[in-house]
Design a protein around this motif. Structure first.
Motif, PDB file in Angstrom:
ATOM      1  N   ALA A 138       0.848  -1.194   0.000  1.00 56.94           N
ATOM      2  CA  ALA A 138       0.000   0.000   0.000  1.00 56.94           C
ATOM      3  C   ALA A 138       0.880   1.239   0.000  1.00 56.94           C
ATOM      4  O   ALA A 138       1.849   1.329   0.753  1.00 56.94           O
ATOM      5  N   VAL A 139       0.542   2.181  -0.846  1.00 61.59           N
ATOM      6  CA  VAL A 139       1.233   3.469  -0.879  1.00 61.59           C
ATOM      7  C   VAL A 139       0.560   4.412   0.102  1.00 61.59           C
ATOM      8  O   VAL A 139       1.210   5.171   0.808  1.00 61.59           O
ATOM      9  N   ASN A 140      -0.756   4.357   0.128  1.00 56.67           N
ATOM     10  CA  ASN A 140      -1.564   5.163   1.047  1.00 56.67           C
ATOM     11  C   ASN A 140      -2.926   4.492   1.155  1.00 56.67           C
ATOM     12  O   ASN A 140      -3.052   3.307   0.855  1.00 56.67           O
ATOM     13  N   SER A 141      -3.952   5.239   1.542  1.00 52.76           N
ATOM     14  CA  SER A 141      -5.266   4.629   1.747  1.00 52.76           C
ATOM     15  C   SER A 141      -6.015   4.339   0.452  1.00 52.76           C
ATOM     16  O   SER A 141      -7.015   3.620   0.466  1.00 52.76           O
ATOM     17  N   THR A 142      -5.543   4.854  -0.678  1.00 53.44           N
ATOM     18  CA  THR A 142      -6.267   4.650  -1.932  1.00 53.44           C
ATOM     19  C   THR A 142      -5.391   4.141  -3.083  1.00 53.44           C
ATOM     20  O   THR A 142      -5.852   4.089  -4.222  1.00 53.44           O
ATOM     21  N   ALA A 143      -4.134   3.769  -2.802  1.00 52.32           N
ATOM     22  CA  ALA A 143      -3.244   3.317  -3.874  1.00 52.32           C
ATOM     23  C   ALA A 143      -2.363   2.160  -3.420  1.00 52.32           C
ATOM     24  O   ALA A 143      -1.920   2.111  -2.269  1.00 52.32           O
ATOM     25  N   ILE A 144      -2.119   1.245  -4.352  1.00 52.55           N
ATOM     26  CA  ILE A 144      -1.286   0.074  -4.126  1.00 52.55           C
ATOM     27  C   ILE A 144      -0.300  -0.042  -5.287  1.00 52.55           C
ATOM     28  O   ILE A 144      -0.664   0.202  -6.436  1.00 52.55           O
ATOM     29  N   VAL A 145       0.949  -0.400  -4.992  1.00 51.66           N
ATOM     30  CA  VAL A 145       1.942  -0.679  -6.023  1.00 51.66           C
ATOM     31  C   VAL A 145       2.128  -2.187  -6.096  1.00 51.66           C
ATOM     32  O   VAL A 145       2.249  -2.859  -5.072  1.00 51.66           O
ATOM     33  N   ILE A 146       2.146  -2.702  -7.326  1.00 52.93           N
ATOM     34  CA  ILE A 146       2.399  -4.120  -7.558  1.00 52.93           C
ATOM     35  C   ILE A 146       3.665  -4.223  -8.407  1.00 52.93           C
ATOM     36  O   ILE A 146       3.796  -3.536  -9.424  1.00 52.93           O
ATOM     37  N   VAL A 147       4.604  -5.066  -7.958  1.00 55.05           N
ATOM     38  CA  VAL A 147       5.918  -5.210  -8.591  1.00 55.05           C
ATOM     39  C   VAL A 147       6.147  -6.696  -8.859  1.00 55.05           C
ATOM     40  O   VAL A 147       5.731  -7.539  -8.075  1.00 55.05           O
ATOM     41  N   TRP A 148       6.834  -7.005  -9.964  1.00 54.89           N
ATOM     42  CA  TRP A 148       7.164  -8.394 -10.279  1.00 54.89           C
ATOM     43  C   TRP A 148       8.525  -8.463 -10.946  1.00 54.89           C
ATOM     44  O   TRP A 148       9.024  -7.468 -11.454  1.00 54.89           O
ATOM     45  N   ASP A 149       9.103  -9.645 -10.923  1.00 57.81           N
ATOM     46  CA  ASP A 149      10.378  -9.882 -11.613  1.00 57.81           C
ATOM     47  C   ASP A 149      10.069 -10.217 -13.059  1.00 57.81           C
ATOM     48  O   ASP A 149       9.255 -11.094 -13.337  1.00 57.81           O
ATOM     49  N   ARG A 150      10.728  -9.511 -13.947  1.00 54.70           N
ATOM     50  CA  ARG A 150      10.524  -9.722 -15.381  1.00 54.70           C
ATOM     51  C   ARG A 150      11.003 -11.125 -15.757  1.00 54.70           C
ATOM     52  O   ARG A 150      12.069 -11.550 -15.335  1.00 54.70           O
ATOM     53  N   PRO A 151      10.235 -11.875 -16.564  1.00 55.40           N
ATOM     54  CA  PRO A 151      10.676 -13.220 -16.942  1.00 55.40           C
ATOM     55  C   PRO A 151      11.882 -13.181 -17.881  1.00 55.40           C
ATOM     56  O   PRO A 151      12.161 -12.152 -18.508  1.00 55.40           O
ATOM     57  N   ALA A 152      12.570 -14.302 -18.001  1.00 57.16           N
ATOM     58  CA  ALA A 152      13.771 -14.382 -18.844  1.00 57.16           C
ATOM     59  C   ALA A 152      13.425 -14.381 -20.329  1.00 57.16           C
ATOM     60  O   ALA A 152      14.270 -14.080 -21.154  1.00 57.16           O
ATOM     61  N   VAL A 153      12.196 -14.718 -20.681  1.00 61.36           N
ATOM     62  CA  VAL A 153      11.779 -14.743 -22.086  1.00 61.36           C
ATOM     63  C   VAL A 153      11.185 -13.400 -22.486  1.00 61.36           C
ATOM     64  O   VAL A 153      10.786 -12.606 -21.627  1.00 61.36           O
ATOM     65  N   HIS A 154      11.108 -13.155 -23.786  1.00 57.12           N
ATOM     66  CA  HIS A 154      10.533 -11.906 -24.299  1.00 57.12           C
ATOM     67  C   HIS A 154       9.038 -11.829 -23.989  1.00 57.12           C
ATOM     68  O   HIS A 154       8.309 -12.788 -24.205  1.00 57.12           O
ATOM     69  N   VAL A 155       8.607 -10.694 -23.474  1.00 53.68           N
ATOM     70  CA  VAL A 155       7.181 -10.408 -23.323  1.00 53.68           C
ATOM     71  C   VAL A 155       6.922  -8.998 -23.839  1.00 53.68           C
ATOM     72  O   VAL A 155       7.797  -8.143 -23.811  1.00 53.68           O
ATOM     73  N   ASP A 156       5.712  -8.774 -24.337  1.00 58.40           N
ATOM     74  CA  ASP A 156       5.341  -7.438 -24.814  1.00 58.40           C
ATOM     75  C   ASP A 156       4.729  -6.598 -23.709  1.00 58.40           C
ATOM     76  O   ASP A 156       4.725  -5.377 -23.781  1.00 58.40           O
ATOM     77  N   GLY A 157       4.189  -7.249 -22.684  1.00 58.40           N
ATOM     78  CA  GLY A 157       3.576  -6.494 -21.597  1.00 58.40           C
ATOM     79  C   GLY A 157       2.970  -7.407 -20.554  1.00 58.40           C
ATOM     80  O   GLY A 157       3.147  -8.635 -20.589  1.00 58.40           O
ATOM     81  N   PHE A 158       2.237  -6.759 -19.636  1.00 53.35           N
ATOM     82  CA  PHE A 158       1.651  -7.467 -18.503  1.00 53.35           C
ATOM     83  C   PHE A 158       0.251  -6.913 -18.251  1.00 53.35           C
ATOM     84  O   PHE A 158       0.056  -5.701 -18.244  1.00 53.35           O
ATOM     85  N   HIS A 159      -0.708  -7.812 -18.039  1.00 56.60           N
ATOM     86  CA  HIS A 159      -2.047  -7.414 -17.618  1.00 56.60           C
ATOM     87  C   HIS A 159      -2.108  -7.600 -16.105  1.00 56.60           C
ATOM     88  O   HIS A 159      -1.686  -8.637 -15.588  1.00 56.60           O
ATOM     89  N   VAL A 160      -2.651  -6.604 -15.400  1.00 59.75           N
ATOM     90  CA  VAL A 160      -2.861  -6.705 -13.958  1.00 59.75           C
ATOM     91  C   VAL A 160      -4.367  -6.800 -13.726  1.00 59.75           C
ATOM     92  O   VAL A 160      -5.129  -5.935 -14.153  1.00 59.75           O
ATOM     93  N   TYR A 161      -4.778  -7.881 -13.068  1.00 60.65           N
ATOM     94  CA  TYR A 161      -6.189  -8.186 -12.858  1.00 60.65           C
ATOM     95  C   TYR A 161      -6.613  -7.979 -11.411  1.00 60.65           C
ATOM     96  O   TYR A 161      -5.829  -8.211 -10.498  1.00 60.65           O
ATOM     97  N   ASN A 162      -7.877  -7.622 -11.235  1.00 64.01           N
ATOM     98  CA  ASN A 162      -8.537  -7.764  -9.950  1.00 64.01           C
ATOM     99  C   ASN A 162      -8.933  -9.239  -9.918  1.00 64.01           C
ATOM    100  O   ASN A 162      -9.773  -9.679 -10.701  1.00 64.01           O
TER     101      ASN A 162
END
Length: 123
Positions: A39-63
């Motif tokens: 949590a950053v504050n009462s209304t925001a959250i940061v989500i972090v991940w380790d980038r995979p070793a293979v090529h990716v174009d992006g990431f979808h973050v889901y509820n």
């Protein structure tokens, strides 16, 4: 894949090129293993991940509770805003390429911080 080119000519001497490494689109994308959030504050959250070793174009973050995409990112972190104070959330991250989607990460529980009370009205 690793490719080496072999040359052969009349002298019957073989020679190999320097190895060239490449990845073919459509390769299976592994599930992200190191997904973290805070949590950053009462209304925001940061989500972090380790980038995979293979090529990716992006990431979808889901509820994870609604299975809805909240954000799409090309970097290895996002900030989710406009959340409710002191509320539990579940998130999942899914890598993708132009032609393939990876497996979603395990659900990540994160709770926003408590909010600051607003002004009392009607006194």
């Amino acid at each position: 894949y690793t490719v080496r080119i072999k040359t052969q000519y009349s002298g019957n001497r073989n020679s190999y090129s320097t190895p060239i490494n490449f990845q073919v689109e459509g390769t299976d994308l592994a599930e992200l293993q190191e997904v973290r959030g805070y949590a950053v504050n009462s209304t925001a959250i940061v989500i972090v991940w380790d980038r995979p070793a293979v090529h990716v174009d992006g990431f979808h973050v889901y509820n994870a509770k609604t299975n809805k995409v909240l954000k799409t990112a090309t970097e290895d972190q996002v900030t989710i805003t406009h959340l409710e104070p002191y509320t539990d959330y579940l998130f999942q991250v899914q890598p993708f390429t132009r032609t393939n989607r990876g497996k979603k990460s395990n659900p990540l529980p994160v709770k926003t911080e408590t909010g600051v009370p607003g002004a009392v009205e009607g006194l």
